[in-house]
Enzyme design. Structure first.
Site, short mmCIF file in Angstrom:
data_model
loop_
_atom_site.label_atom_id
_atom_site.label_comp_id
_atom_site.label_asym_id
_atom_site.label_seq_id
_atom_site.Cartn_x
_atom_site.Cartn_y
_atom_site.Cartn_z
N THR A 139 48.72 24.32 -9.99
CA THR A 139 47.31 24.72 -10.05
C THR A 139 46.63 24.09 -11.27
OG1 THR A 139 47.79 26.79 -8.94
CG2 THR A 139 45.77 26.73 -10.25
N ASN B 235 51.00 22.13 2.60
CA ASN B 235 51.86 23.29 2.37
C ASN B 235 51.97 24.23 3.56
OD1 ASN B 235 49.09 23.40 1.23
ND2 ASN B 235 49.51 25.57 1.16
N GLN C 56 54.20 19.73 -2.78
CA GLN C 56 55.15 20.03 -1.69
C GLN C 56 56.08 18.87 -1.37
OE1 GLN C 56 55.93 22.79 -0.06
NE2 GLN C 56 54.34 24.09 -0.91
N SER D 149 54.91 20.59 -9.40
CA SER D 149 55.12 21.97 -9.84
C SER D 149 56.62 22.28 -9.84
CB SER D 149 54.39 22.91 -8.88
OG SER D 149 54.72 24.24 -9.18
N GLY D 150 57.13 22.74 -10.98
CA GLY D 150 58.58 22.95 -11.14
C GLY D 150 59.21 23.91 -10.14
N HIS D 151 58.49 24.97 -9.78
CA HIS D 151 59.15 26.00 -8.96
C HIS D 151 59.28 25.62 -7.49
CE1 HIS D 151 55.66 28.16 -6.97
NE2 HIS D 151 55.00 27.51 -7.90
N THR E 124 50.99 25.30 -27.36
CA THR E 124 52.39 25.04 -27.69
C THR E 124 53.20 24.84 -26.41
OG1 THR E 124 52.13 26.37 -29.66
CG2 THR E 124 54.40 25.96 -28.95
N CYS F 110 43.67 34.62 4.85
CA CYS F 110 43.45 34.35 3.43
C CYS F 110 43.41 35.71 2.75
CB CYS F 110 42.18 33.54 3.19
SG CYS F 110 40.68 34.47 3.31
C1 LIG Z 1 50.28 21.79 -2.06
C2 LIG Z 1 50.24 22.74 -3.21
N1 LIG Z 1 49.50 22.43 -4.28
C3 LIG Z 1 49.46 23.22 -5.37
C4 LIG Z 1 50.16 24.42 -5.42
C5 LIG Z 1 50.06 25.28 -6.63
O1 LIG Z 1 51.20 25.17 -7.43
P1 LIG Z 1 51.56 26.29 -8.51
O2 LIG Z 1 52.08 27.46 -7.75
O3 LIG Z 1 52.60 25.67 -9.38
O4 LIG Z 1 50.31 26.60 -9.27
C6 LIG Z 1 50.93 24.78 -4.31
C7 LIG Z 1 51.67 26.06 -4.31
O5 LIG Z 1 51.82 26.71 -3.29
C8 LIG Z 1 50.99 23.91 -3.20
O6 LIG Z 1 51.74 24.20 -2.13
#
Ligand SMILES: Cc1ncc(COP(=O)(O)O)c(C=O)c1O
Length: 381
Positions: free
Chosen positions: A70, A149, A178, A198-200, A236, A323
């Protein structure tokens, strides 16, 4: 419980947790501090940055650590918009972007930016011709995601980036949240100026991400302050999470290829195994698709009902049919493909991960057959 919601987030690798714990215990200094503890933390940061740079085939100085996808997307889009607004105020994106791109563009409209939201075909793919037609003399940025996604559809990033090379003043941002670790990404070759990770989403920690930024490109920073990350992202640095994310990248590089082949085999089996369920439609296209996502609908069957029935049988999937604010509204992304409302409202997303096995997938297929059979008599169709 069998976890089939890997697009939402992935379970961190045990080695990632281990690295994070060790980093917290041993490298707790502030990387900006001049003393020994600071220097030690800085060297962890440096090492992690070069692992990321190596994976993206860019320079370490082109890597900006953020708090996740994000923030990376916000930094890229708002950063370009405010930096280059004198050049023009037109941005091109698509109708199927993640909200952290789509809603950022909506926000920018209130700052008198004009946004073109490219349509998609029934597979959820934008067309190069539409992009070409949308370019204007005042276009400063094109932001298109790599893999979607909800559907898993892969966009023609290579073609778009190659075409945009004809317009050196138009910057190209790609949300690869993704796709990283699942599809090849060639930043330089495909003419990508900014890339978000995004790491997770690849078995790393949450709350950490990357914005890779081509050098010599300026961004108006979202966060001003201590000037960390080249001045583009003050605050930081989250060294344990950065080290954990770098570990996840290392693991993925060691297993490169094998995991993707496995994910492909699992989703292929899901597609085959569910295709004989009466009235079920698979929404994810067969080609140009990320290896880990299968989205399907049983029109008329409420997605939430099916999701909970599957959960009762031990399978965790997700629904993006609603949504968060208006619970009876179907997904913007699915509706953009021209899908009927009833079909969009019944969409279920299954997203597999490296820990899933073929046996789990067989059990899921059986469970889905049973759930649909049990719910169908209660449907008003
Ligand atoms: C295509 C896409 N972009 C951005 C994000 C956002 O990533 P984060 O959860 O690390 O903010 C997601 C998370 O679902 C995603 O699927």
């Amino acid at each position: 419980m069998i976890y089939l919601d890997n697009s939402a987030t992935t379970k961190p690798y045990p080695e990632v947790i281990d690295v994070m714990k060790k980093t917290m215990e041993n490298y707790y200094g502030n990387p900006s501090s001049l003393h020994r503890k600071g220097v030690e933390a800085e060297s962890v940061l440096k090492q992690a940055r070069s692992i990321v740079a190596n994976a993206l085939q860019c320079k370490p100085s082109e890597v900006i650590f953020t708090s996740g996808g994000t923030e990376s997307n916000n930094t890229a889009i708002k950063g370009v918009a405010f930096q280059y607004q004198e050049r023009g105020k037109h941005i091109i994106t698509s109708q199927i972007e993640h909200p952290c791109v789509y809603d950022v563009c909506k926000q920018l409209e209130s700052f008198s930016f004009e946004i073109t939201y490219l349509p998609v075909n029934q597979d959820g793919q934008v067309s190069l011709e539409d992009l070409k037609a949308a370019i204007r003399p005042d276009t400063i940025l094109v932001s298109i995601m790599h893999a979607n996604n909800e559907l898993g559809t892969v966009q023609p990033i290579n073609q778009i980036g190659t075409y945009l090379k004809l317009f050196p003043k138009i910057l190209f941002h790609v949300d690869a949240v993704q796709s990283f670790g699942k599809l090849p990404i060639r930043m330089k070759e495909w003419g990508i100026d900014l890339l978000s990770l995004s790491g997770h989403k690849f078995h790393g920690p949450r709350g950490i991400g990357v914005l890779a930024k081509r050098e010599n490109l300026l961004l108006h920073p979202l966060l001003a302050g201590g000037g960390q990350e080249g001045g583009y992202r003050s605050g930081t640095e989250n060294v344990p999470a950065i080290a954990g994310m770098a570990k996840a990248i290392r693991i993925y590089e060691e297993k490169r290829g094998k995991e993707i082949t496995k994910l492909e085999a699992l989703t292929k089996r899901i597609r085959e195994g569910i295709s004989d369920i009466p009235s079920l439609v698979i929404n994810t296209p067969e080609k140009d698709t990320a290896p880990h996502i299968v989205n399907f609908s049983v029109p008329g069957m409420k997605a939430e009902v099916l999701l909970h029935a599957l959960e009762d049988k031990g399978f965790l999937v997700s629904t993006r049919s609603a949504c968060s604010t208006k619970s009876d509204e179907p997904s913007r992304i699915l509706m953009a493909t021209g899908m009927k409302r009833e079909r969009a409202l019944s969409a279920i997303r299954v997203s597999v991960g490296v820990e899933n096995t073929l046996e789990e997938i067989e059990a899921f297929i059986t469970a889905l057959h049973e759930c649909v059979k049990n719910i169908r008599p209660y449907m008003n169709v």
